[in-house]
Scaffold this motif. Structure first.
Motif, PDB file in Angstrom:
ATOM      1  N   ASP A  18      16.484  -9.910  79.130  1.00  0.00           N
ATOM      2  CA  ASP A  18      15.861 -10.438  77.925  1.00  0.00           C
ATOM      3  C   ASP A  18      16.712 -11.585  77.382  1.00  0.00           C
ATOM      4  O   ASP A  18      17.787 -11.362  76.828  1.00  0.00           O
ATOM      5  N   GLY A  19      16.236 -12.820  77.553  1.00  0.00           N
ATOM      6  CA  GLY A  19      17.003 -13.984  77.145  1.00  0.00           C
ATOM      7  C   GLY A  19      17.314 -14.018  75.665  1.00  0.00           C
ATOM      8  O   GLY A  19      18.409 -14.407  75.252  1.00  0.00           O
ATOM      9  N   ARG A  20      16.345 -13.618  74.832  1.00  0.00           N
ATOM     10  CA  ARG A  20      16.584 -13.607  73.383  1.00  0.00           C
ATOM     11  C   ARG A  20      17.670 -12.606  73.016  1.00  0.00           C
ATOM     12  O   ARG A  20      18.560 -12.897  72.206  1.00  0.00           O
ATOM     13  N   ALA A  21      17.612 -11.430  73.632  1.00  0.00           N
ATOM     14  CA  ALA A  21      18.619 -10.413  73.337  1.00  0.00           C
ATOM     15  C   ALA A  21      19.991 -10.852  73.837  1.00  0.00           C
ATOM     16  O   ALA A  21      21.011 -10.604  73.180  1.00  0.00           O
ATOM     17  N   GLU A  22      20.020 -11.509  74.999  1.00  0.00           N
ATOM     18  CA  GLU A  22      21.295 -11.981  75.539  1.00  0.00           C
ATOM     19  C   GLU A  22      21.945 -12.997  74.601  1.00  0.00           C
ATOM     20  O   GLU A  22      23.144 -12.947  74.326  1.00  0.00           O
ATOM     21  N   LEU A  23      21.146 -13.951  74.108  1.00  0.00           N
ATOM     22  CA  LEU A  23      21.658 -14.958  73.179  1.00  0.00           C
ATOM     23  C   LEU A  23      22.142 -14.298  71.897  1.00  0.00           C
ATOM     24  O   LEU A  23      23.229 -14.618  71.384  1.00  0.00           O
ATOM     25  N   SER A  24      21.350 -13.376  71.364  1.00  0.00           N
ATOM     26  CA  SER A  24      21.708 -12.706  70.111  1.00  0.00           C
ATOM     27  C   SER A  24      23.016 -11.939  70.246  1.00  0.00           C
ATOM     28  O   SER A  24      23.932 -12.069  69.415  1.00  0.00           O
ATOM     29  N   GLU A  25      23.139 -11.144  71.309  1.00  0.00           N
ATOM     30  CA  GLU A  25      24.334 -10.333  71.486  1.00  0.00           C
ATOM     31  C   GLU A  25      25.568 -11.189  71.775  1.00  0.00           C
ATOM     32  O   GLU A  25      26.671 -10.870  71.327  1.00  0.00           O
ATOM     33  N   PHE A  26      25.381 -12.266  72.521  1.00  0.00           N
ATOM     34  CA  PHE A  26      26.526 -13.124  72.814  1.00  0.00           C
ATOM     35  C   PHE A  26      27.071 -13.735  71.531  1.00  0.00           C
ATOM     36  O   PHE A  26      28.288 -13.697  71.284  1.00  0.00           O
ATOM     37  N   LEU A  27      26.217 -14.287  70.692  1.00  0.00           N
ATOM     38  CA  LEU A  27      26.676 -14.886  69.442  1.00  0.00           C
ATOM     39  C   LEU A  27      27.296 -13.833  68.530  1.00  0.00           C
ATOM     40  O   LEU A  27      28.329 -14.072  67.900  1.00  0.00           O
ATOM     41  N   GLY A  77      16.494 -19.727  70.004  1.00  0.00           N
ATOM     42  CA  GLY A  77      17.181 -20.987  70.233  1.00  0.00           C
ATOM     43  C   GLY A  77      16.279 -22.048  70.822  1.00  0.00           C
ATOM     44  O   GLY A  77      16.749 -23.031  71.392  1.00  0.00           O
ATOM     45  N   ARG A  78      14.975 -21.876  70.671  1.00  0.00           N
ATOM     46  CA  ARG A  78      14.012 -22.716  71.376  1.00  0.00           C
ATOM     47  C   ARG A  78      14.180 -24.198  71.079  1.00  0.00           C
ATOM     48  O   ARG A  78      14.130 -25.027  71.975  1.00  0.00           O
ATOM     49  N   ASN A  79      14.395 -24.533  69.842  1.00  0.00           N
ATOM     50  CA  ASN A  79      14.437 -25.948  69.463  1.00  0.00           C
ATOM     51  C   ASN A  79      15.825 -26.400  69.016  1.00  0.00           C
ATOM     52  O   ASN A  79      15.952 -27.437  68.369  1.00  0.00           O
ATOM     53  N   THR A 103      24.945 -22.569  76.103  1.00  0.00           N
ATOM     54  CA  THR A 103      23.922 -23.577  76.354  1.00  0.00           C
ATOM     55  C   THR A 103      22.851 -23.040  77.296  1.00  0.00           C
ATOM     56  O   THR A 103      21.645 -23.254  77.082  1.00  0.00           O
ATOM     57  N   HIS A 104      23.258 -22.327  78.345  1.00  0.00           N
ATOM     58  CA  HIS A 104      22.284 -21.748  79.271  1.00  0.00           C
ATOM     59  C   HIS A 104      21.371 -20.749  78.563  1.00  0.00           C
ATOM     60  O   HIS A 104      20.168 -20.700  78.825  1.00  0.00           O
ATOM     61  N   ALA A 203      23.916 -14.419  84.858  1.00  0.00           N
ATOM     62  CA  ALA A 203      22.768 -14.008  84.049  1.00  0.00           C
ATOM     63  C   ALA A 203      22.318 -15.123  83.113  1.00  0.00           C
ATOM     64  O   ALA A 203      21.126 -15.276  82.841  1.00  0.00           O
ATOM     65  N   GLY A 204      23.272 -15.908  82.617  1.00  0.00           N
ATOM     66  CA  GLY A 204      22.900 -17.038  81.770  1.00  0.00           C
ATOM     67  C   GLY A 204      22.199 -18.129  82.546  1.00  0.00           C
ATOM     68  O   GLY A 204      21.261 -18.768  82.047  1.00  0.00           O
TER      69      GLY A 204
END
Length: 305
Positions: A18-27, A77-79, A103-104, A203-204
């Motif tokens: 899940d890309g959204r979850a990955e971005l959220s958890e990373f930040l 992070g779409r835009n 960024t990925h 994964a990124g």
């Protein structure tokens, strides 16, 4: 040897990460590791309910609104622009590898699903080069930490990978599921952490890779240590360094390794190991070359998905 390391014929396709979850958890995990005093802010610790910087503090450091940063940390992070990501990376004190990973995650490229399905093959000339590296353990690693090709000295040092089924020729599986790796690597915890960090980078880059999703799912079920490390969201690039090892034939060795990314395929790297000249480790490698190499073989994992 030719083999296919893909999924069993009737296995259900694994869900993509899940890309959204990955971005959220990373930040969130990057923000949690910073304290206000780390970035020059006053610390009113008695009011803090969670570790690390607050969202509003991070937004202030990055020069964006709290609402904007909150949307980004929620996985939207779409835009987002590259400039904003750069500012957030600076505020979070990200390394170059972490910056690239952010960024990925925030700006995934549409062509990556197609690239992730491209078979992994080692050029014959590269296999010949490794065979010619007398006394130097060398192997080629690809996506998902797959072991794609190796020479006799690598097999003598790490084990006879040619005797493993193709799907088992993978550093993550070997490290977490093969108990002998804990004896071979004196600094096993660091080796395990490095492998998980490399998988996070993959994964990124390739969030839709079904084989990567299946690997992460399998290891998460079978290894509590993998689950713990995966949850940290740490990322690192392959590089160079020193490994302390214990081989059943020749005893303790301290070996330096170099990771050389291939210019015509950045998903593949040539990894070599060597000892300091005239050292006890160099003598151990020489003994290993004479005692162990005859019992092993150079090889290639064939076509990997």
């Amino acid at each position: 040897m030719n083999a296919d390391a893909g999924q069993p014929p009737h296995a259900p396709a694994p869900e993509p990460l899940d890309g959204r979850a990955e971005l959220s958890e990373f930040l969130r995990t990057r923000r949690a590791r910073l304290q206000p005093e780390d970035v020059g802010l006053p610390n009113f610790g008695r009011h803090r309910r969670v570790p690390g910087l607050r969202r509003e503090e991070l937004a202030q450091l990055a020069g964006v609104s709290v609402a904007y940063y909150t949307r980004l940390e929620q996985g939207n992070g779409r835009n987002v622009s590259g400039e904003v990501l750069d500012a957030i990376a600076r505020a979070l004190r990200l390394t170059d590898a972490e910056h690239a990973h952010l960024t990925h995650l925030a700006k995934p490229k549409q062509h990556k699903k197609k690239r992730a399905a491209r078979p992994q093959r080692v050029r014959p000339a590269l296999l010949q080069l490794m065979d010619a590296m007398d006394g130097v353990p060398a192997y080629v690693a690809g996506r998902r930490s797959d072991i794609l090709g190796w020479n006799r000295m690598a097999a003598a040092l790490f084990g006879d990978w040619g005797a493993l089924p193709p799907e088992e020729r993978n550093w993550a599986r070997i490290c977490f599921l093969h108990p002998e790796s804990r004896t071979l690597f004196r600094d096993w915890e660091q080796k395990a952490s490095d492998i998980v960090s490399f998988l996070r980078m993959d994964a990124g880059c390739y969030p839709n890779d079904p084989a990567l999703s299946a690997l992460v799912g399998e290891l998460s079920v079978k290894s509590e240590e993998f689950r713990t490390l995966w949850a940290t969201h740490d990322v690192r690039e392959k590089g160079h360094g020193v490994k302390r090892m214990h081989h059943s034939l020749v005893g303790d060795m301290t070996l330096s390794y170099e990771t050389l990314r291939l210019p015509d395929d950045h998903d593949q790297s040539l990894i070599t190991y060597h000892a300091e000249p005239d050292s006890a480790s160099a003598e151990a490698l020489r003994l290993l070359a004479s005692w162990g190499a005859d019992a092993t073989r150079a090889g290639t994992a064939g076509t990997q998905k």
